[in-house]
Design an enzyme around this catalytic site. Structure first.
Site, PDB file in Angstrom:
ATOM      1  N   ARG A   1       4.380  -0.741  -8.266  1.00  0.00           N
ATOM      2  CA  ARG A   1       5.476  -1.186  -9.138  1.00  0.00           C
ATOM      3  C   ARG A   1       6.595  -0.146  -9.240  1.00  0.00           C
ATOM      4  O   ARG A   1       7.656  -0.457  -9.778  1.00  0.00           O
ATOM      5  CB  ARG A   1       4.947  -1.552 -10.523  1.00  0.00           C
ATOM      6  CG  ARG A   1       4.139  -2.845 -10.523  1.00  0.00           C
ATOM      7  CD  ARG A   1       3.813  -3.316 -11.930  1.00  0.00           C
ATOM      8  NE  ARG A   1       3.278  -4.658 -11.954  1.00  0.00           N
ATOM      9  CZ  ARG A   1       1.974  -4.974 -12.059  1.00  0.00           C
ATOM     10  NH1 ARG A   1       1.071  -4.016 -12.136  1.00  0.00           N
ATOM     11  NH2 ARG A   1       1.583  -6.239 -12.081  1.00  0.00           N
TER      12      ARG A   1
ATOM     13  N   LEU B   1       0.820  -1.218   0.000  1.00  0.00           N
ATOM     14  CA  LEU B   1       0.000   0.000   0.000  1.00  0.00           C
ATOM     15  C   LEU B   1       0.853   1.267   0.000  1.00  0.00           C
ATOM     16  O   LEU B   1       1.948   1.289   0.549  1.00  0.00           O
ATOM     17  CB  LEU B   1      -0.917  -0.014   1.235  1.00  0.00           C
ATOM     18  CG  LEU B   1      -1.836  -1.233   1.345  1.00  0.00           C
ATOM     19  CD1 LEU B   1      -2.678  -1.145   2.608  1.00  0.00           C
ATOM     20  CD2 LEU B   1      -2.741  -1.375   0.120  1.00  0.00           C
TER      21      LEU B   1
ATOM     22  N   HIS C   1      -3.425   4.359  -2.336  1.00  0.00           N
ATOM     23  CA  HIS C   1      -4.443   3.485  -1.734  1.00  0.00           C
ATOM     24  C   HIS C   1      -5.105   4.172  -0.542  1.00  0.00           C
ATOM     25  O   HIS C   1      -6.317   4.089  -0.356  1.00  0.00           O
ATOM     26  CB  HIS C   1      -3.800   2.184  -1.226  1.00  0.00           C
ATOM     27  CG  HIS C   1      -3.210   1.325  -2.292  1.00  0.00           C
ATOM     28  ND1 HIS C   1      -1.852   1.102  -2.410  1.00  0.00           N
ATOM     29  CD2 HIS C   1      -3.791   0.612  -3.292  1.00  0.00           C
ATOM     30  CE1 HIS C   1      -1.620   0.296  -3.422  1.00  0.00           C
ATOM     31  NE2 HIS C   1      -2.779  -0.019  -3.976  1.00  0.00           N
TER      32      HIS C   1
END
Ligand code: PAF
Length: 281
Positions: free
Chosen positions: A187, A33, A37
């Site tokens: 990512r 997270l 988020h």
């Protein structure tokens, strides 16, 4: 915060909460997270009484050879972040709890998923829609919140909600960016320091288009060419797609006479990054 690991317990909690008249908000995630988020959690909190976050790295949305195995996982940190954000339930199912060994039913969208990421990652959205449908059945949310960064995913899930009559209100939260403009993504951690710098080309390309558009440019070809010029200056960047599409149908536009999205998927080294911006004539 409760941590729930089974589908049965999740469903029982939701039924109980709804019986007591409380509105359940839901933020599905694959963990690792970040602020992006957490901003979705805040949005869910604004429209619901209770907030559920799920963390599940969904194997069916990764293609063979993609990063399923090495997708970043940090359960302890994620749990602490959820507690800090005032999440009520963290739904953390095991893969075995979500998919039977002989699972054979999928949700497949036929139109919005054909281009963009759907073309580059065939089968990806089938996995996404299938798991989101399953998660909706487990959590039974009144409202679900997704991020604008994955705009095609958000549009597809809205279409699934409409076409399959899920009683779920959809909310899409804005892209959250690092101070230098890079869209937050789990990512991003794959990027080596030099690549992290190069990754700013996505934001630069979008800035370029926004500036030209604000100055009155309406030729799609010229806008796309201006973006490609930005990417050509960065040797580690390889464009998967850079398109200007209708905000609703996601079809490429020839004329910019309605709300449209500039959508990007760009490899920086071995990391594929997404970004987008909305243009309103
Ligand atoms: O955006 C994601 O993190 C995932 O695609 C989702 C929606 C949680 C489904 O696995």
């Amino acid at each position: 915060m409760q941590v729930i690991r089974t589908v049965e317990a999740m469903r029982a909690w939701s039924l109980q909460s709804k019986r007591s008249g409380r509105r359940v908000g839901f933020v599905p995630t694959m963990g690792c997270l970040h602020e992006g988020h957490l901003s979705l959690v805040q949005l869910a909190r604004r429209t619901a009484d209770l907030v559920v976050v799920s963390i599940f790295v969904n194997p069916t949305q990764f293609l063979p050879g993609e990063d399923f195995e090495k997708y970043p996982r940090d359960p302890e940190r994620d749990e602490a972040l959820c507690r800090g954000a005032g999440v009520d339930v963290l739904f953390y199912p095991e893969t075995g709890a979500m998919y039977a060994g002989d699972h054979s039913v999928f949700v497949d969208e036929q139109r919005l998923s054909s281009g963009l990421c759907g073309a580059s990652r065939p089968g990806h959205f089938r996995g996404v829609l299938t798991v989101v449908a399953k998660l909706f059945n487990c959590v039974q949310p009144d409202v679900a919140v997704f991020g604008q960064k994955d705009v095609q995913q958000a549009r597809l899930i809205s279409r699934m909600v409409r076409d399959l009559d899920f009683p779920v209100e959809m909310v899409v939260g804005p892209i959250v960016r690092e101070p230098d403009g890079l869209a937050m993504s789990s990512r991003n951690q794959y990027l080596a320091p030099a690549e992290r710098q190069d990754a700013l080309c996505l934001r630069r390309a979008l800035d370029r288009v926004e500036d030209l558009f604000a100055g009155g440019e309406r030729e799609v070809e010229r806008l796309l060419a201006a973006m490609m010029e930005v990417f050509r200056a960065i040797p580690s960047a390889r464009v998967d797609y850079a398109e200007i599409v209708d905000d609703v149908t996601l079809e490429p536009l020839q004329k910019l006479d309605r709300r449209c999205l500039v959508v990007l998927a760009v490899w920086v080294g071995k990391t594929r990054l997404l970004d987008n911006t909305l243009l309103t004539p």
